[in-house]
Design a protein around this motif. Structure first.
Motif, PDB file in Angstrom:
ATOM      1  N   PHE A   1       8.700   4.393  -3.803  1.00  0.00           N
ATOM      2  CA  PHE A   1       8.953   2.953  -3.631  1.00  0.00           C
ATOM      3  C   PHE A   1       9.716   2.288  -4.681  1.00  0.00           C
ATOM      4  O   PHE A   1      10.624   1.412  -4.374  1.00  0.00           O
TER       5      PHE A   1
ATOM      6  N   ALA B   1       1.055  -1.111   0.072  1.00  0.00           N
ATOM      7  CA  ALA B   1       0.123   0.006  -0.078  1.00  0.00           C
ATOM      8  C   ALA B   1       0.871   1.412  -0.136  1.00  0.00           C
ATOM      9  O   ALA B   1       1.651   1.397   1.025  1.00  0.00           O
ATOM     10  N   LEU B   2       1.059   1.656  -1.138  1.00  0.00           N
ATOM     11  CA  LEU B   2       2.254   2.877  -1.430  1.00  0.00           C
ATOM     12  C   LEU B   2       1.560   4.363  -1.708  1.00  0.00           C
ATOM     13  O   LEU B   2       0.647   4.584  -2.526  1.00  0.00           O
ATOM     14  N   ASP B   3       1.916   5.195  -0.567  1.00  0.00           N
ATOM     15  CA  ASP B   3       1.387   6.674  -1.029  1.00  0.00           C
ATOM     16  C   ASP B   3       2.148   6.984  -2.410  1.00  0.00           C
ATOM     17  O   ASP B   3       1.783   7.954  -2.872  1.00  0.00           O
ATOM     18  N   SER B   4       3.517   6.518  -2.674  1.00  0.00           N
ATOM     19  CA  SER B   4       4.018   6.948  -3.774  1.00  0.00           C
ATOM     20  C   SER B   4       4.710   5.766  -4.592  1.00  0.00           C
ATOM     21  O   SER B   4       5.759   5.289  -4.082  1.00  0.00           O
TER      22      SER B   4
END
Lengths: 328, 328
Positions: B281, B274-277
């Motif tokens: 990443f 679950a990546l904010d960016s």
């Protein structure tokens, strides 16, 4: 897939884990099971896919076996069995006494090098796949926190501790992750969590007729090192209910790494297992690791290794070309 | 941790991914950033942690750089840049055009071998970490099914497709996994899922004043190869709302392997990001992979490799002894 000779596997120890490896090898078309070594009288073992053989005969199988999967326990067996068997064979074990892993590694490494063998120690899921995910998560997100939640699953050690209480006839203890804590971690909050905030313990207990249930409950929930640091529930059930509803060995858990790649940019990495059978899954991991051992041997390696050292393609029966075309 | 010289890194390309690698190298005390190569006028680049250098000067950095991280795009850059740069440096790229991976691997492998270099292609998270989990999941659970869910995250390709419609000023498209389908998979049901059942698509669109919104909506939801096989929602918003609420590049997803180790015994293996960016990443993964490349060089390897070939310890700055003591 290029045609290779089958990988010839032996198993040492025929408890839950040995039986699981027997099944996993049977499910692997590129492997063949040669023998199951046992300390018991081989005639008393109802093995399914290979003959039971007295452990003293193992030395006669040196030329017949590529990898021996060691299925003893860490507490009393593997500390001596892994070095002893690594004199004869390439090996894999599931040694899981964390504090003793460096000493075990050193002992096995020395024997492996003397005998030009490969030995992979501490395979399985924790240690094993969970360790792998801790390593990769921390390598990618150096600024962050790692969390491990275990369960819902049966802890044999805690179940045994309950069974030692006077008046207890049978017991199963489940370790249960606290869902609210896990959700906070998955949300990237990076909370500080106490032991009590991470896991709770559910005990299902069968007692003798006329036993003092309240006293037994008190002894359980206040037991130091096992229960006193946790919120623990004790449910008294019948022997019939215990055997009908609590005979399985489910387990699992999560490794979660959360970190920031720049100010306020949170990344959440998580790995999760939900296992109907802990020993069958562990056996499946050991079997894939045995395949990796045979690849390491073919690559000319010798010595002791862990999951940290294994190129992932070595676990697979599929060729490198097919893996790149199909799974990348 | 034994004292090593810093790993000297160069970056080629200074878009979102190049800037992400710049941050990740800066966050890695065992690395130092030497140069950022660019096709643009270096004087126009506001780099943070190393000088911008014209791409034609890269050949003068051969003795100053240990690993060059290639941050171009797969569609037009990496097919030529990775072979060209692998003549000069050990390299890592994030080539992600799945159908062309075997040809890219062969081309890069030939150059790497001729020049005694190591090149890791197709690192990142998909391909990359997702591929790794497909491989391990399938190796451990040979009788089972693998599922990949992507999102919730921004698809640049789908956003671009919307932007090409007449009357559209701006657009962001989110790929969203269908939660019900994912839960069925995680429950071990092993369902057969159509394209429509696995993902849906959410579009946030800014149009010209007086544009025909219904016509634009029809063109989006019926667009073949992009939207017609999905349940798609189109929400018209203002340019201000687009820039305030949809400027990030979140992404992520799950790889799930479910399988049976014996009749009725289901095991569920899942990996989730679950990546904010997304670019930050991916840049962090490429940076850890650059560390692995330097370890492969030290081990005497040459040629092209993928995530399938890398011993996991190579990603880490921590020594093998400490990894075994702390993370196993």
């Amino acid at each position: 897939m290029s045609k290779r000779s089958p990988i010839r596997i032996a198993i040492n120890g025929y408890g839950n884990l040995g039986r699981a490896v027997e099944k996993a090898v049977h499910n692997s078309p590129d492997m063949e099971l040669v023998a199951i070594f046992t300390r018991r009288d081989p005639a008393t073992l109802a093995t399914q896919h290979a003959p039971a053989v007295a452990i003293d005969e193992a030395k006669n199988y040196v030329d017949l076996v590529d990898v021996c999967v060691l299925c003893g326990g860490s507490a009393t067996d593997l500390g001596t069995q892994t070095p002893d068997f690594t004199k004869l064979f390439h090996t894999v074990d599931s040694f899981d006494t964390h504090a003793k892993i460096p000493a075990h590694f050193a002992a096995v490494d020395a024997v492996a090098r003397e005998n030009s063998h490969v030995a992979v120690i501490s395979s399985g899921w924790d240690p094993g796949l969970f360790s792998l995910n801790r390593l990769i998560g921390e390598s990618i997100l150096p600024r962050g926190e790692t969390y491990t939640f275990w369960g819902r699953g049966v802890s044999q050690g805690h179940s045994d501790a309950i069974r030692r209480i006077d008046g207890v006839v049978g017991a199963v203890q489940y370790t249960v992750p606290v869902e609210e804590a896990k959700q906070r971690v998955l949300a990237g909050e990076a909370p500080e969590l106490s032991t009590r905030e991470k896991h709770r313990r559910e005990c299902f207990v069968v007692v003798e007729e006329n036993a003092d249930q309240e006293s037994i409950r008190d002894q359980i929930v206040n037991m130091e090192n096992y229960f006193s640091d946790y919120d623990t529930t004790v449910t008294f059930i019948s022997a019939e209910e215990l055997s009908n509803n609590h005979a399985g060995m489910p387990h699992g858990g999560s490794v979660i790494r959360t970190g920031q790649t720049s100010e306020g940019v949170t990344q959440v990495y998580s790995f999760d297992l939900a296992l109907d059978s802990n020993p069958e899954f562990t056996g499946a991991v050991l079997t894939a690791t045995a395949r990796a051992v045979s690849r390491m041997v073919a690559a000319g390696q010798t010595g002791a290794y862990t999951v940290f050292d294994i190129p992932p393609a070595y676990y697979s029966p599929v060729s490198a070309e097919e893996l790149r075309a199909q799974l990348l």
